[in-house]
Design an enzyme around this catalytic site. Structure first.
Site, PDB file in Angstrom:
ATOM      1  N   ASP A 193      -4.744  -2.130  -3.527  1.00 23.61           N
ATOM      2  CA  ASP A 193      -4.545  -1.327  -3.105  1.00 23.61           C
ATOM      3  C   ASP A 193      -5.286  -0.884  -1.551  1.00 23.61           C
ATOM      4  OD1 ASP A 193      -3.608   2.050  -2.888  1.00 23.61           O
ATOM      5  OD2 ASP A 193      -5.349   2.878  -3.434  1.00 23.61           O
ATOM      6  N   ASP A 235      -4.701   2.369   0.587  1.00 24.90           N
ATOM      7  CA  ASP A 235      -5.108   3.658   0.922  1.00 24.90           C
ATOM      8  C   ASP A 235      -6.798   3.457   0.018  1.00 24.90           C
ATOM      9  OD1 ASP A 235      -3.731   3.999   3.043  1.00 24.90           O
ATOM     10  OD2 ASP A 235      -2.289   5.413   1.911  1.00 24.90           O
ATOM     11  N   GLU A 237      -6.351   7.755   3.749  1.00 29.55           N
ATOM     12  CA  GLU A 237      -5.211   7.736   3.086  1.00 29.55           C
ATOM     13  C   GLU A 237      -4.042   7.962   4.654  1.00 29.55           C
ATOM     14  OE1 GLU A 237      -3.838   7.550   0.153  1.00 29.55           O
ATOM     15  OE2 GLU A 237      -6.050   7.218  -0.835  1.00 29.55           O
ATOM     16  N   ARG A 251       5.598  15.141   0.086  1.00 24.38           N
ATOM     17  CA  ARG A 251       3.620  15.286   1.560  1.00 24.38           C
ATOM     18  C   ARG A 251       4.957  15.058   2.528  1.00 24.38           C
ATOM     19  NH1 ARG A 251      -0.132  11.289  -0.868  1.00 24.38           N
ATOM     20  NH2 ARG A 251       1.779  10.196  -1.909  1.00 24.38           N
ATOM     21  N   SER A 308       0.788  -1.133  -2.268  1.00 21.56           N
ATOM     22  CA  SER A 308       0.671   0.101  -1.727  1.00 21.56           C
ATOM     23  C   SER A 308       1.553   1.338  -2.115  1.00 21.56           C
ATOM     24  CB  SER A 308       0.341   0.167  -0.701  1.00 21.56           C
ATOM     25  OG  SER A 308      -0.003   1.821  -0.117  1.00 21.56           O
ATOM     26  N   GLY A 309       1.398   2.908  -2.061  1.00 19.34           N
ATOM     27  CA  GLY A 309       2.269   3.546  -2.228  1.00 19.34           C
ATOM     28  C   GLY A 309       2.490   4.287  -0.717  1.00 19.34           C
ATOM     29  N   LYS A 333       3.121   0.332  -9.085  1.00 13.93           N
ATOM     30  CA  LYS A 333       2.879  -0.824  -8.890  1.00 13.93           C
ATOM     31  C   LYS A 333       2.613  -1.594 -10.597  1.00 13.93           C
ATOM     32  CE  LYS A 333      -0.572   1.590  -5.529  1.00 13.93           C
ATOM     33  NZ  LYS A 333      -1.561   2.205  -4.835  1.00 13.93           N
ATOM     34  N   ASP A 352      -8.042   2.559  -6.187  1.00 13.19           N
ATOM     35  CA  ASP A 352      -8.728   3.671  -6.251  1.00 13.19           C
ATOM     36  C   ASP A 352      -8.103   4.669  -7.008  1.00 13.19           C
ATOM     37  OD1 ASP A 352      -8.461   6.676  -4.561  1.00 13.19           O
ATOM     38  OD2 ASP A 352      -7.023   3.921  -3.818  1.00 13.19           O
TER      39      ASP A 352
END
Length: 300
Positions: free
Chosen positions: A95, A97, A104, A140, A184-185, A233, A254
């Site tokens: 990952d 972030d 993040e 977001r 990653s997102g 993912k 995480d």
């Protein structure tokens, strides 16, 4: 909170998105996955993906925070089985972030654009797994709608902060001919400079893509990217495993979306890195909980 209509409009907007081309060797991933894995973010002439000296300088001066005692968890000491999988891995997926980087990325960008607190609240929900990731991502972004020029200014003024020890770990993995991926997102626009700094091939990045109109206005994100949704993912990891037929594959992260990657045909092992953020619900379900990447380096 944004309405469902505004969120769906945000995801689906496609008016003249700005992309760029880049010469990379072609991945062995089958299409359409390969095209998404290789597709670079827009690269407006004003934004160059240049390595930043400040990345390593920031990392050297920081230490991971342990806000909760490791003694609360029973998985901080790896079992022999876990160590055997770790040492036999043909690939390690990270990952980005709060793992490879301390922050993040979307929270930092939002803070730069003046919407940090509201966006951070949504990030906490997304990382805990309490709401679908795609819903949180759309919500977001709709809170601050970053323009092309804002992203440029952000990258120039706030380069990513690399986590302590990650550069050494990746270097050691590569020295052992273990393939390294970033899943990653977050957004390619912010991840590509990190990959270049750490020597990770850009085709080994699976991440989201911000879309901009012809005038640089924000129009959404690419909803076709697997990492833009819950379970994405895991989908990326399964595809990597299928194509390359790795004997063992490890996922390090995480959040809840990282934990999801541990499933049949995906990651054999999930290592939770809690040096930047400790999410108790995720940490407790990890095969191995660490607070310092040195633990992984010395155990190889």
């Amino acid at each position: 909170m944004p309405s469902s209509n505004s969120m769906s409009g945000l995801v689906s907007a496609r008016a003249n998105p700005i992309y760029s081309s880049h010469n990379l060797r072609r991945s062995r991933l089958p299409r359409p996955m390969a095209s998404r894995a290789l597709e670079m973010p827009y690269k407006h002439p004003a934004i160059a993906l240049r390595p930043s000296k400040s990345l390593s300088l920031v990392a050297a001066s920081l230490q991971p925070a342990k806000t909760i005692s490791a003694g609360q968890f029973s998985n901080t000491v790896p079992t022999e089985e876990v160590l055997n999988i770790w040492r036999s891995a043909g690939a390690v997926c990270f990952d980005v972030d709060s793992t490879v980087c301390l922050d993040e990325g979307i929270d930092e960008l939002a803070d730069f654009c003046g919407a940090g607190k509201a966006v951070a609240e949504w990030t906490t929900k997304a990382m805990s797994g309490s709401i679908p990731f795609e819903e949180a991502l759309a919500a977001r972004l709709s809170l601050f709608n970053p323009s092309l020029s804002q992203v440029q200014d952000f990258l120039d003024k706030r380069p990513p902060r690399i986590s302590p020890g990650i550069a050494g770990l990746i270097k050691k993995l590569m020295a052992k001919n273990i393939d390294v991926y970033l899943i990653s997102g977050g957004f390619r626009q912010m991840i590509n400079p990190v990959a270049l700094q750490l020597g990770i091939p850009l085709e080994n990045i699976f991440a989201n893509q911000l879309l901009f109109g012809s005038s640089g206005e924000f129009i959404g994100f690419d909803a076709k990217e697997p990492t833009s949704r819950s379970g994405g993912k895991a989908t990326a990891v399964q595809q990597i495993r299928k194509v390359h037929n790795y004997k063992a594959l490890v996922m390090i992260g995480d959040g809840a979306t990282d934990l999801e990657a541990r499933k049949p045909g995906g990651a054999d092992l999930f290592i939770c890195y809690a040096g930047a953020q400790l999410r108790e619900a995720v940490a407790g379900k990890a095969d191995w909980l660490i607070f310092d990447f040195e633990e992984l380096i010395t155990s190889l």
